[in-house]
Design an enzyme around this catalytic site. Structure first.
Site, short mmCIF file in Angstrom:
data_model
loop_
_atom_site.label_atom_id
_atom_site.label_comp_id
_atom_site.label_asym_id
_atom_site.label_seq_id
_atom_site.Cartn_x
_atom_site.Cartn_y
_atom_site.Cartn_z
N SER A 123 0.86 -1.19 0.00
CA SER A 123 0.00 0.00 0.00
C SER A 123 0.89 1.23 0.00
O SER A 123 1.59 1.49 0.98
CB SER A 123 -0.89 -0.04 1.25
OG SER A 123 -1.55 1.20 1.43
N LYS A 149 -1.13 -1.08 -4.45
CA LYS A 149 -2.28 -0.25 -4.08
C LYS A 149 -1.79 1.17 -3.88
O LYS A 149 -0.84 1.40 -3.14
CB LYS A 149 -2.91 -0.83 -2.82
CG LYS A 149 -3.71 0.11 -1.94
CD LYS A 149 -4.44 -0.66 -0.84
CE LYS A 149 -4.53 0.13 0.45
NZ LYS A 149 -5.15 -0.64 1.55
N LYS A 151 -2.69 5.02 -2.68
CA LYS A 151 -3.61 5.90 -1.98
C LYS A 151 -3.97 7.03 -2.95
O LYS A 151 -3.09 7.53 -3.67
CB LYS A 151 -2.94 6.48 -0.73
CG LYS A 151 -2.65 5.45 0.34
CD LYS A 151 -3.93 4.93 0.99
CE LYS A 151 -3.61 4.05 2.19
NZ LYS A 151 -4.82 3.49 2.81
N ASP A 176 -6.94 3.16 -2.99
CA ASP A 176 -7.63 3.28 -1.70
C ASP A 176 -7.81 4.76 -1.41
O ASP A 176 -6.83 5.50 -1.29
CB ASP A 176 -6.79 2.61 -0.60
CG ASP A 176 -7.50 2.57 0.75
OD1 ASP A 176 -8.64 3.09 0.84
OD2 ASP A 176 -6.91 2.03 1.71
N GLU A 201 -10.95 0.91 -3.27
CA GLU A 201 -11.19 0.67 -1.84
C GLU A 201 -11.74 1.92 -1.17
O GLU A 201 -11.18 3.01 -1.31
CB GLU A 201 -9.86 0.24 -1.20
CG GLU A 201 -9.93 -0.09 0.28
CD GLU A 201 -8.58 -0.61 0.81
OE1 GLU A 201 -7.72 -1.01 0.00
OE2 GLU A 201 -8.38 -0.60 2.03
N ASP A 226 -13.44 -1.15 3.38
CA ASP A 226 -12.51 -1.28 4.51
C ASP A 226 -13.21 -0.67 5.73
O ASP A 226 -13.93 -1.37 6.48
CB ASP A 226 -11.19 -0.55 4.14
CG ASP A 226 -10.17 -0.46 5.26
OD1 ASP A 226 -10.48 -0.82 6.40
OD2 ASP A 226 -9.02 0.00 5.01
N LYS A 250 -9.54 -6.47 8.54
CA LYS A 250 -8.49 -6.17 9.51
C LYS A 250 -9.01 -6.61 10.86
O LYS A 250 -10.06 -6.11 11.30
CB LYS A 250 -8.20 -4.67 9.56
CG LYS A 250 -7.67 -4.07 8.28
CD LYS A 250 -7.46 -2.57 8.42
CE LYS A 250 -6.98 -1.98 7.10
NZ LYS A 250 -6.97 -0.51 7.11
N GLY A 278 -3.82 -3.99 6.54
CA GLY A 278 -2.77 -3.73 7.51
C GLY A 278 -2.92 -2.35 8.09
O GLY A 278 -3.64 -1.51 7.55
O1 OSB Z 1 -6.76 2.11 4.65
O2 OSB Z 1 -5.76 0.26 4.49
C1 OSB Z 1 -5.82 1.40 4.96
C2 OSB Z 1 -2.67 2.11 7.01
C3 OSB Z 1 -3.21 2.74 8.10
C4 OSB Z 1 -4.57 2.96 8.16
C5 OSB Z 1 -5.39 2.54 7.11
C6 OSB Z 1 -4.85 1.90 6.00
C7 OSB Z 1 -3.46 1.72 5.94
C8 OSB Z 1 -2.81 1.13 4.79
C9 OSB Z 1 -1.44 0.54 4.99
O3 OSB Z 1 -3.25 1.16 3.67
C10 OSB Z 1 -1.45 -0.93 5.09
C11 OSB Z 1 -0.13 -1.45 5.61
O4 OSB Z 1 0.85 -1.43 4.86
O5 OSB Z 1 -0.07 -1.88 6.79
MG MG Z 2 -8.00 0.94 3.35
#
Ligand code: OSB
Ligand code: MG
Length: 356
Positions: A123, A149, A151, A176, A201, A226, A250, A278
């Site tokens: 991510s 992925k 952001k 995302d 996402e 999510d 999660k 994560g």
């Molecule tokens: O939206 O998935 C998410 C990290 C912190 C809070 C929300 C998210 C994320 C990530 C990182 O996308 C996922 C990771 O590498 O742990």
């Molecule tokens: Mg997410």
């Protein structure tokens, strides 16, 4: 723990990870649980501070000097406490670790995992420029991640995707938004269909299902939820409404392993793929996530990337990405890793001990 990169999302910028780590001791064995609540309540309603409060005042007293026969007894004990799922998950995952260790069994096996390695994606946070985005994608594709992925947020989406797709026409690519758009952006989001994303996402509000269902009808690209999925009941409602076709699970967000398992089961019965999200975890939370991701319904690459992506020095032995883009599910007792004594000493800011 300083992160190796600036992690920018539509909701926050993270450079240092501060979190609550829980050690539960019983009969000479320690169980470890990492609370995934972040410093501020921007992803979800919890923060490090609320988690500390709820753990200390309400959750830890429930398990202190109580004889439990199984970690599955915890949700009933904690039932009266509304929400605060990340705090609950910290206790519950520590209990799962403790019980699995006591039996000499891996957590993954204890909860029904069927895989010894899982597919891993990465991510990538919002980069300052289009070129920096492409460069970051290049680096992680070269490392062997099975899915990238990105952001996104309004004003930082189409330009980045066009540049990434131009250089990488066939990688598995997703985005995302962390709730950065509204239904008023529907026409704009439709233009993302051109980038052949596996899914978008959480484009809309963190608590919404209905608007996502409306948006889903307008897009060819599947939606993945999510933030909006906090329970199996949410998952059922989302699927019934057509709000998503994929779910990011999660354990922290949903209050622990049994609820994560129920969401997995709901999705599986509906033929809906899930993947393990994560929260920039250290090795403790990462190990827990890997055990969960070994369940059979986790058929898409998750966000459980290598320790070295996040930290120069993790607090456990580092998790590494195998050459085939997978990560091994720990097979030692419990979550299979323990904090390294010196790393724990170096990173701990404050210790609170609870005894009766
Ligand atoms: O939206 O998935 C998410 C990290 C912190 C809070 C929300 C998210 C994320 C990530 C990182 O996308 C996922 C990771 O590498 O742990
Ligand atoms: Mg997410």
């Amino acid at each position: 723990m300083p992160l190796k990169f600036v992690f920018k999302t539509s909701f926050a910028t993270t450079t240092v990870k501060r979190f609550v780590l829980l050690e539960l001791r019983s009969e000479g064995i320690s169980g470890w649980g990492e609370c995934v609540a972040e410093e501020g309540p921007f992803y979800g309603p919890e923060s490090t501070g609320t988690a500390e409060h709820v753990l200390g005042e309400f959750l830890i007293p429930l398990v202190l000097r109580r004889n439990l026969d199984a970690p599955q007894e915890f949700p009933a004990l904690a039932e009266k406490i509304r929400g605060n799922r990340m705090a609950k998950a910290a206790v519950e995952t520590a209990l799962f670790d403790l019980f699995a260790r006591a039996k000499g069994e891996s957590l993954s096996r204890a909860i029904g995992g069927t895989r010894d390695a899982v597919d891993v994606g990465v991510s990538l946070g919002l980069a300052p420029t289009v070129e920096a985005t492409v460069e970051n994608v290049r680096k992680h594709v070269a490392q062997g991640y099975k899915r990238i992925k990105l952001k996104i947020e309004p004003g930082a989406d189409v330009d980045r995707l066009a540049a990434v797709r131009a250089e990488f026409p066939s990688i598995t690519l997703t985005v995302d938004a962390n709730a950065a758009y509204t239904l008023a952006d529907s026409a704009h989001l439709e233009t993302l269909d051109a980038f052949r994303l596996d899914y978008i996402e959480q484009p809309l509000s963190h608590e919404d299902l209905v608007d996502h269902a409306v948006l889903a009808k307008r897009l060819a690209t599947p939606l993945c939820l999510d933030e909006s999925i906090r329970s199996a009941a949410d998952a059922e409602a989302a699927l019934e409404l057509g709000a998503c076709r994929i779910i990011n699970i999660k354990q922290g967000r949903v209050g622990g392993i049994p609820e994560a398992r129920r969401i997995h089961d709901v999705a599986r019965a509906a033929n809906v793929p899930v993947w393990c999200g994560g929260m920039l975890e250290t090795g403790i939370g990462r190990a827990t996530n890997l055990a969960l991701a070994a369940l059979p319904g986790f058929t898409l690459p998750g966000d459980t990337s290598a320790s070295a992506r996040y930290f120069a020095d993790d607090i456990t032995e580092p998790f590494v990405l195998a050459a085939d883009g997978t990560m091994a599910v720990p097979d030692g007792p419990g979550i299979g890793v323990t904090p390294l004594h010196d790393r724990l000493q170096d990173t701990t800011v404050r210790i609170e001990t609870f005894t009766l």
